[in-house]
Scaffold this motif. Structure first.
Motif, PDB file in Angstrom:
ATOM      1  N   MET A  79       0.817  -1.201   0.000  1.00 54.82           N
ATOM      2  CA  MET A  79       0.000   0.000   0.000  1.00 54.82           C
ATOM      3  C   MET A  79       0.858   1.263   0.000  1.00 54.82           C
ATOM      4  SD  MET A  79      -2.650  -1.536  -0.435  1.00 54.82           S
ATOM      5  CE  MET A  79      -3.485  -0.010  -0.810  1.00 54.82           C
ATOM      6  N   ALA A  80       2.043   1.199   0.632  1.00 51.48           N
ATOM      7  CA  ALA A  80       2.969   2.329   0.524  1.00 51.48           C
ATOM      8  C   ALA A  80       3.352   2.546  -0.932  1.00 51.48           C
ATOM      9  CB  ALA A  80       4.208   2.067   1.376  1.00 51.48           C
ATOM     10  N   ASN A  81       3.628   1.446  -1.658  1.00 47.43           N
ATOM     11  CA  ASN A  81       3.942   1.516  -3.081  1.00 47.43           C
ATOM     12  C   ASN A  81       2.768   2.051  -3.889  1.00 47.43           C
ATOM     13  OD1 ASN A  81       6.659   0.079  -4.106  1.00 47.43           O
ATOM     14  ND2 ASN A  81       6.000  -0.896  -2.211  1.00 47.43           N
ATOM     15  N   VAL A  82       1.569   1.625  -3.549  1.00 44.07           N
ATOM     16  CA  VAL A  82       0.372   2.038  -4.284  1.00 44.07           C
ATOM     17  C   VAL A  82       0.171   3.550  -4.202  1.00 44.07           C
ATOM     18  CG1 VAL A  82      -2.172   1.958  -4.189  1.00 44.07           C
ATOM     19  CG2 VAL A  82      -0.838  -0.166  -4.219  1.00 44.07           C
ATOM     20  N   HIS A  83       0.333   4.115  -3.003  1.00 45.53           N
ATOM     21  CA  HIS A  83       0.164   5.564  -2.854  1.00 45.53           C
ATOM     22  C   HIS A  83       1.228   6.318  -3.635  1.00 45.53           C
ATOM     23  CE1 HIS A  83      -3.114   5.881   0.092  1.00 45.53           C
ATOM     24  NE2 HIS A  83      -2.659   4.730   0.574  1.00 45.53           N
ATOM     25  N   CYS A  84       2.463   5.834  -3.584  1.00 45.13           N
ATOM     26  CA  CYS A  84       3.543   6.485  -4.325  1.00 45.13           C
ATOM     27  C   CYS A  84       3.313   6.378  -5.829  1.00 45.13           C
ATOM     28  CB  CYS A  84       4.877   5.850  -3.943  1.00 45.13           C
ATOM     29  SG  CYS A  84       6.300   6.601  -4.760  1.00 45.13           S
ATOM     30  N   ALA A  85       2.919   5.204  -6.291  1.00 38.69           N
ATOM     31  CA  ALA A  85       2.658   5.009  -7.715  1.00 38.69           C
ATOM     32  C   ALA A  85       1.518   5.891  -8.196  1.00 38.69           C
ATOM     33  CB  ALA A  85       2.340   3.542  -7.989  1.00 38.69           C
ATOM     34  N   ALA A  86       0.511   6.057  -7.361  1.00 39.38           N
ATOM     35  CA  ALA A  86      -0.624   6.909  -7.728  1.00 39.38           C
ATOM     36  C   ALA A  86      -0.194   8.356  -7.912  1.00 39.38           C
ATOM     37  CB  ALA A  86      -1.716   6.809  -6.667  1.00 39.38           C
ATOM     38  N   ALA A  87       0.805   8.790  -7.142  1.00 36.11           N
ATOM     39  CA  ALA A  87       1.212  10.192  -7.137  1.00 36.11           C
ATOM     40  C   ALA A  87       2.346  10.497  -8.109  1.00 36.11           C
ATOM     41  CB  ALA A  87       1.641  10.588  -5.720  1.00 36.11           C
TER      42      ALA A  87
END
Length: 474
Positions: free
Chosen positions: A388-396
């Motif tokens: 989920m840390a990766n998901v937020h970074c990827a989204a941004a």
């Protein structure tokens, strides 16, 4: 005026009155007129939607503990940071790294406000290094963003500047089989699961026990690319840098790899991106030979052909072949990525957020690459906390391509957290809008993955006191 308001709302319940005020705007009535200038009542009214379980400016870190999970798919130390307001932040040390990399940072953050994420990162980043040595710094940084998001009641991506996308595309390793028929069955399973981006492993390890395919391989443990417990006569293959093994591939060996990749490509088809990794330890010349042989199959990228720090070697390879080159899963901080990008040594960057510096540093890496026209894929092999840390970074991050998922076949992987179900759907993850990382550790399930001999979030008071001068300058 008060009589007008009284008649309009006298038959309504309190909640209905508030809804009336919001929708009607009071027809120009001011709050001062509504509450006769009573400041306390005005403040209570206008802040009724404000989250009251946290005062960000007064938030302090009171404790940090770790529980080491095993088989998710590898070992993953989970970090829990506690605060004086009852908020809990979750982070994760990179797969295969020591929990002590995080615990040694406790004395540096204890009593600090976790909302000052970048400030605290600058305090602790000197204790990180490339690959697993960065695991503690990155895991703590994840937990800080989780806490800051919860304190301000916003998702982590919002604090990184907002999101470019609502769904994050995953890429999954190709599940190999004993033969191509079994492999075809496994591949169809991946497609049925909805994965639209795949990666496979192939390299000199699969040729090591076949005559006439490799030169100078007999005295190395070529099949042990990651296992450094077995020595060969010439040294430890797993820890010998690629150019120094002097292993070469023959025409017969190249032909065998071409046949293998060709059959895999036939199974996968050309409508699905197919990347490749884990080639073995050999020099630039052999890397170029393999790269040129793979060009008919239009692979998405060739990953980690040589160690990431050989910038000139990477440029030689990238200049010589048409298939995109990629590296970066073991690089800590943006500076080394910048060197590779500025040298035009690679076609794509591939940070692992649990090694590269955490959410903000990885976004900075992506943003720099984006300015230079370089795409970013993301490496990941951990629990849903780190995902989920990766998901937020990827989204941004605008130039994001796809995020790796190593836990596809781990039973109970999605049950390790609460707050999001399912996590993965048809090869994508929906970016959560919940505060922080958007998930909480499911302790009942996670305890089943507790590493043998490890203790569940044991007290860590021995790490409370700093015993060194950390200043990096005089």
């Amino acid at each position: 005026m008060k009589n007008i308001f009284s008649r309009l709302t006298s038959s309504a319940q309190p909640a209905d009155r508030r809804e009336f005020i919001r929708n009607a705007g009071l027809g120009g009535l001011t709050l001062g007129m509504l509450f006769d200038g009573k400041f306390e009542q005005e403040t209570e009214f206008i802040t009724q939607k404000v989250k009251r379980d946290s005062k960000p400016s007064e938030l302090k870190i009171t404790d940090m503990r770790v529980a080491v999970l095993q088989g998710v798919p590898f070992s993953s130390p989970i970090i829990r940071i506690d605060t004086n307001q009852g908020l809990v932040g979750w982070g994760e040390v990179r797969d295969g790294a020591s929990a002590n990399y995080a615990l040694m940072l406790k004395s540096r953050i204890l009593g600090k406000n976790p909302c000052n994420v970048e400030q605290l990162f600058k305090v602790i980043k000197q204790f990180g290094n490339h690959s697993r040595a960065a695991g503690g710094v990155c895991g703590v940084e994840m937990a800080l963003w989780d806490l800051a998001g919860k304190a301000y009641n916003v998702p982590a991506y919002q604090m990184l500047g907002g999101k470019y996308r609502d769904y994050i595309r995953l890429y999954a390793d190709t599940p190999e089989g004993k033969n191509y028929e079994e492999f075809a069955v496994n591949m169809n399973k991946r497609k049925e699961q909805g994965y639209s981006f795949l990666k496979m492993d192939f390299g000199i390890g699969m040729l090591a026990d076949k005559p006439g395919m490799l030169v100078n391989a007999n005295n190395w443990s070529v099949k042990r690319q990651w296992d450094d417990k077995e020595m060969g006569k010439l040294g430890n293959y797993a820890t010998t840098k690629h150019p120094f093994t002097r292993i070469q591939i023959t025409k017969k060996g190249i032909d065998a790899l071409v046949e293998h990749v060709g059959r895999v490509r036939d199974i996968v088809g050309y409508d699905t991106p197919l990347a490749a990794d884990h080639f073995g330890h050999f020099d630039v010349n052999t890397a170029i030979q393999i790269g040129e042989a793979m060009e008919p199959f239009r692979l998405a990228w060739l990953e980690d052909l040589v160690p990431w720090f050989y910038t000139d070697h990477w440029k030689q390879i990238s200049d010589a072949i048409e298939t995109p080159t990629l590296t970066g899963e073991d690089i800590f901080l943006k500076e080394e990525f910048i060197k590779l990008i500025d040298a035009k040594a690679i076609d794509m960057v591939h940070p692992d957020l649990a090694s590269s510096g955490g959410l903000l540093e990885t976004k900075k890496i992506g943003d720099y690459a984006e300015e230079k026209g370089v795409p970013m894929a993301m490496h990941f092999a951990g629990s849903p906390i780190c995902m989920m840390a990766n998901v937020h970074c990827a989204a941004a991050t605008e130039n994001f391509v796809a995020l790796e998922h190593h836990g596809v076949d781990v039973p109970g992987w999605e049950d390790l957290v609460t707050g999001m179900k399912p996590i993965v759907e048809k090869g994508f993850v929906k970016v959560p809008d919940k505060p922080g990382l958007g998930v909480e550790l499911n302790e009942e399930v996670a305890k089943k993955f507790l590493k043998k001999g490890a203790t569940w979030f044991a007290p860590t008071d021995t790490w409370n006191t700093r015993d060194s001068n950390d200043r990096e300058w005089s």
